[in-house]
Design an enzyme around this catalytic site. Structure first.
Site, mmCIF file in Angstrom:
data_model
loop_
_atom_site.group_PDB
_atom_site.id
_atom_site.type_symbol
_atom_site.label_atom_id
_atom_site.label_comp_id
_atom_site.label_asym_id
_atom_site.label_seq_id
_atom_site.Cartn_x
_atom_site.Cartn_y
_atom_site.Cartn_z
ATOM 1 N N ARG A 45 -1.322 -1.023 -8.414
ATOM 2 C CA ARG A 45 -2.672 -0.522 -8.097
ATOM 3 C C ARG A 45 -2.671 0.993 -8.283
ATOM 4 O O ARG A 45 -1.741 1.668 -7.821
ATOM 5 C CB ARG A 45 -3.026 -0.854 -6.641
ATOM 6 C CG ARG A 45 -4.357 -0.227 -6.203
ATOM 7 C CD ARG A 45 -4.537 -0.211 -4.695
ATOM 8 N NE ARG A 45 -4.592 -1.535 -4.126
ATOM 9 C CZ ARG A 45 -4.234 -1.812 -2.852
ATOM 10 N NH1 ARG A 45 -3.799 -0.840 -2.062
ATOM 11 N NH2 ARG A 45 -4.297 -3.034 -2.406
ATOM 12 N N ASP A 74 0.846 -1.200 0.000
ATOM 13 C CA ASP A 74 0.000 0.000 0.000
ATOM 14 C C ASP A 74 0.879 1.247 0.000
ATOM 15 O O ASP A 74 2.009 1.223 0.494
ATOM 16 C CB ASP A 74 -0.864 0.047 1.273
ATOM 17 C CG ASP A 74 -2.005 -0.957 1.244
ATOM 18 O OD1 ASP A 74 -2.235 -1.587 0.206
ATOM 19 O OD2 ASP A 74 -2.669 -1.100 2.290
HETATM 20 C C1 LIG Z 1 -8.797 -1.312 -3.243
HETATM 21 C C2 LIG Z 1 -8.359 0.047 -2.784
HETATM 22 C C3 LIG Z 1 -7.094 0.197 -2.255
HETATM 23 C C4 LIG Z 1 -6.659 1.460 -1.842
HETATM 24 N N1 LIG Z 1 -5.363 1.615 -1.414
HETATM 25 C C5 LIG Z 1 -4.909 2.849 -1.119
HETATM 26 C C6 LIG Z 1 -3.537 3.075 -0.808
HETATM 27 O O1 LIG Z 1 -2.694 2.161 -0.814
HETATM 28 N N2 LIG Z 1 -3.165 4.353 -0.503
HETATM 29 C C7 LIG Z 1 -4.051 5.401 -0.510
HETATM 30 O O2 LIG Z 1 -3.633 6.530 -0.267
HETATM 31 N N3 LIG Z 1 -5.357 5.194 -0.788
HETATM 32 C C8 LIG Z 1 -5.797 3.964 -1.101
HETATM 33 N N4 LIG Z 1 -7.124 3.786 -1.423
HETATM 34 C C9 LIG Z 1 -8.094 4.879 -1.177
HETATM 35 C C10 LIG Z 1 -8.214 5.771 -2.394
HETATM 36 O O3 LIG Z 1 -7.023 6.489 -2.538
HETATM 37 C C11 LIG Z 1 -9.378 6.757 -2.245
HETATM 38 O O4 LIG Z 1 -9.199 7.555 -1.120
HETATM 39 C C12 LIG Z 1 -10.746 6.116 -2.122
HETATM 40 O O5 LIG Z 1 -10.857 4.987 -2.941
HETATM 41 C C13 LIG Z 1 -11.840 7.103 -2.548
HETATM 42 O O6 LIG Z 1 -11.624 7.496 -3.881
HETATM 43 P P1 LIG Z 1 -12.563 7.023 -5.089
HETATM 44 O O7 LIG Z 1 -11.666 6.804 -6.275
HETATM 45 O O8 LIG Z 1 -13.351 5.864 -4.684
HETATM 46 O O9 LIG Z 1 -13.413 8.292 -5.450
HETATM 47 P P2 LIG Z 1 -14.381 9.185 -4.556
HETATM 48 O O10 LIG Z 1 -14.834 10.259 -5.482
HETATM 49 O O11 LIG Z 1 -13.737 9.585 -3.288
HETATM 50 O O12 LIG Z 1 -15.567 8.202 -4.221
HETATM 51 C C14 LIG Z 1 -16.571 7.886 -5.157
HETATM 52 C C15 LIG Z 1 -17.788 7.448 -4.377
HETATM 53 O O13 LIG Z 1 -17.482 6.243 -3.673
HETATM 54 C C16 LIG Z 1 -18.049 6.264 -2.371
HETATM 55 N N5 LIG Z 1 -16.976 6.157 -1.374
HETATM 56 C C17 LIG Z 1 -15.662 6.312 -1.607
HETATM 57 N N6 LIG Z 1 -14.936 6.078 -0.481
HETATM 58 C C18 LIG Z 1 -15.843 5.776 0.482
HETATM 59 C C19 LIG Z 1 -15.753 5.419 1.857
HETATM 60 N N7 LIG Z 1 -14.572 5.316 2.489
HETATM 61 N N8 LIG Z 1 -16.903 5.163 2.531
HETATM 62 C C20 LIG Z 1 -18.097 5.222 1.907
HETATM 63 N N9 LIG Z 1 -18.244 5.539 0.600
HETATM 64 C C21 LIG Z 1 -17.145 5.826 -0.093
HETATM 65 C C22 LIG Z 1 -18.848 7.544 -2.255
HETATM 66 O O14 LIG Z 1 -20.168 7.251 -2.651
HETATM 67 C C23 LIG Z 1 -18.209 8.442 -3.282
HETATM 68 O O15 LIG Z 1 -19.073 9.391 -3.778
HETATM 69 C C24 LIG Z 1 -7.556 2.554 -1.895
HETATM 70 C C25 LIG Z 1 -8.830 2.387 -2.433
HETATM 71 C C26 LIG Z 1 -9.232 1.176 -2.890
HETATM 72 C C27 LIG Z 1 -10.584 1.036 -3.508
#
Ligand SMILES: Cc1cc2nc3c(=O)[nH]c(=O)nc-3n(C[C@H](O)[C@H](O)[C@H](O)COP(=O)(O)OP(=O)(O)OC[C@H]3O[C@@H](n4cnc5c(N)ncnc54)[C@H](O)[C@@H]3O)c2cc1C
Length: 302
Positions: A176, A125
């Site tokens: 990722r 990560d």
């Molecule tokens: C499999 C995976 C691994 C990840 N690994 C890392 C990592 O190693 N380092 C890092 O910095 N970040 C990591 N992230 C987090 C990522 O960086 C984002 O902060 C997170 O995924 C929200 O961004 P989004 O692309 O989903 O878009 P957004 O625009 O933030 O979300 C789109 C929609 O998804 C829903 N949503 C998103 N997040 C949440 C939540 N937590 N709870 C409820 N609803 C939510 C909401 O409905 C939102 O409107 C990871 C995410 C995923 C899916």
């Protein structure tokens, strides 16, 4: 951050533990390995792959770091014993990255050797920008001896496009791509949501065109669409990429992608440090703070 989010974030330290548990229950498999195995088995039955994360980060005690290695070793054994379609995700700071780099490398090497022997992939990560370079260095250090390893790239970082070109020199690359979850300063990370989306689409295209296997980690329909568009334009087979989502977030979107025949992996955090983890996430991300507010309201009305 809206005024309401700011207010909720400020009040988070006062949120009672049972409420934090209630909110996090949706996003965290539970405290024990049995809890995690149960959730992963259910996901596998529903057609999703999984990646298991033992909760813990920013660890400054040696004992806790070695305990993390032991926890992960038990996870690896369970994956094999239960024949799960599952790999592991690790955070370098849970292995002592901010404590002692040599010690951290020893811990991670012990885990990588065990994963390698069992044929299980290890995702590193990406944490906050103070450790981006050392985390990529870790990947570079171990990738030849333990090829089933892959880094994470955060589209919100200004440096990421350059990093993508650098990492692509290390083919074959399994990476990722996410937006990034930590609060970063404007000189380090794009702050505008639309710019982050554009950066995500651009880096995704660079990576997929160059033949990297990308874990398209997002719940944002616009970024999901970009993944589908690029895969289609390049006529990529379904085995050449996967979507990734967090446990508890938008299960309907998850199902739509699985029903469409796409590979999809769910990130499943679990472990005894769930409380510290949840508090930190709530503090870091005002959007999650909004969910706290809703849960507090529903807790009050029930
Ligand atoms: C499999 C995976 C691994 C990840 N690994 C890392 C990592 O190693 N380092 C890092 O910095 N970040 C990591 N992230 C987090 C990522 O960086 C984002 O902060 C997170 O995924 C929200 O961004 P989004 O692309 O989903 O878009 P957004 O625009 O933030 O979300 C789109 C929609 O998804 C829903 N949503 C998103 N997040 C949440 C939540 N937590 N709870 C409820 N609803 C939510 C909401 O409905 C939102 O409107 C990871 C995410 C995923 C899916």
């Amino acid at each position: 951050m809206s005024a309401l989010d700011r207010l909720v974030t400020l009040s988070i330290p006062m949120v009672p533990k049972p409420i934090v548990r209630r909110i996090s229950a949706r996003y965290i498999a539970g405290e024990t390995l049995d809890d995690a195995i149960r959730v992963v088995s259910d996901l596998n039955r529903a057609g999703a792959m999984a990646t298991l994360d033992v909760l813990g980060e920013d660890v400054f005690e040696r004992k806790q770091c070695t305990e993390t290695v032991d926890d992960y070793l038990r996870v690896l054994d369970a994956i094999v014993a239960k024949k799960l379609d599952c790999n592991i995700s690790i955070k370098a700071t849970a292995f002592g990255l901010k404590l002692d780099l040599g010690f951290c490398h020893e811990n991670i090497e012990r885990l990588l050797r065990a994963a390698h022997e069992r044929g299980i992939f290890v995702r590193i990560d990406m944490e906050d920008s103070s450790v981006t370079t050392v985390t990529f260095d870790l990947f570079r250090k171990f990738r030849e001896r333990f090829p089933k390893i892959g880094p994470v790239m955060q589209a919100y970082l200004r440096r990421s496009l350059t990093d993508a070109h650098e990492l692509l020199k290390l083919a074959p690359l399994n990476i990722r791509l996410c937006k990034g979850i930590y609060k970063e300063k404007p000189d380090v990370a794009f702050q505008d949501r639309e710019v982050v989306r554009k950066s995500y689409a651009n880096i995704l295209e660079v990576l997929m065109r160059a033949g990297a296997y990308v874990g398209i980690a997002t719940h944002d329909e616009s970024c999901v669409y970009e993944g589908l568009r690029i895969a289609d334009a390049l006529a990529l087979p379904r085995e050449a990429y996967e979507f990734q989502m967090l446990l508890g977030v938008l299960p309907n979107l998850r199902k739509t992608l699985i029903d469409g025949g796409h590979r999809l992996r769910v990130y499943v955090p679990f472990g005894r440090h769930w409380y510290a983890y949840s508090r930190r996430r709530l503090n870091e991300n005002p959007a999650i703070a909004g969910y706290v507010f809703k849960a507090l309201l529903s807790a009050n009305v029930q």
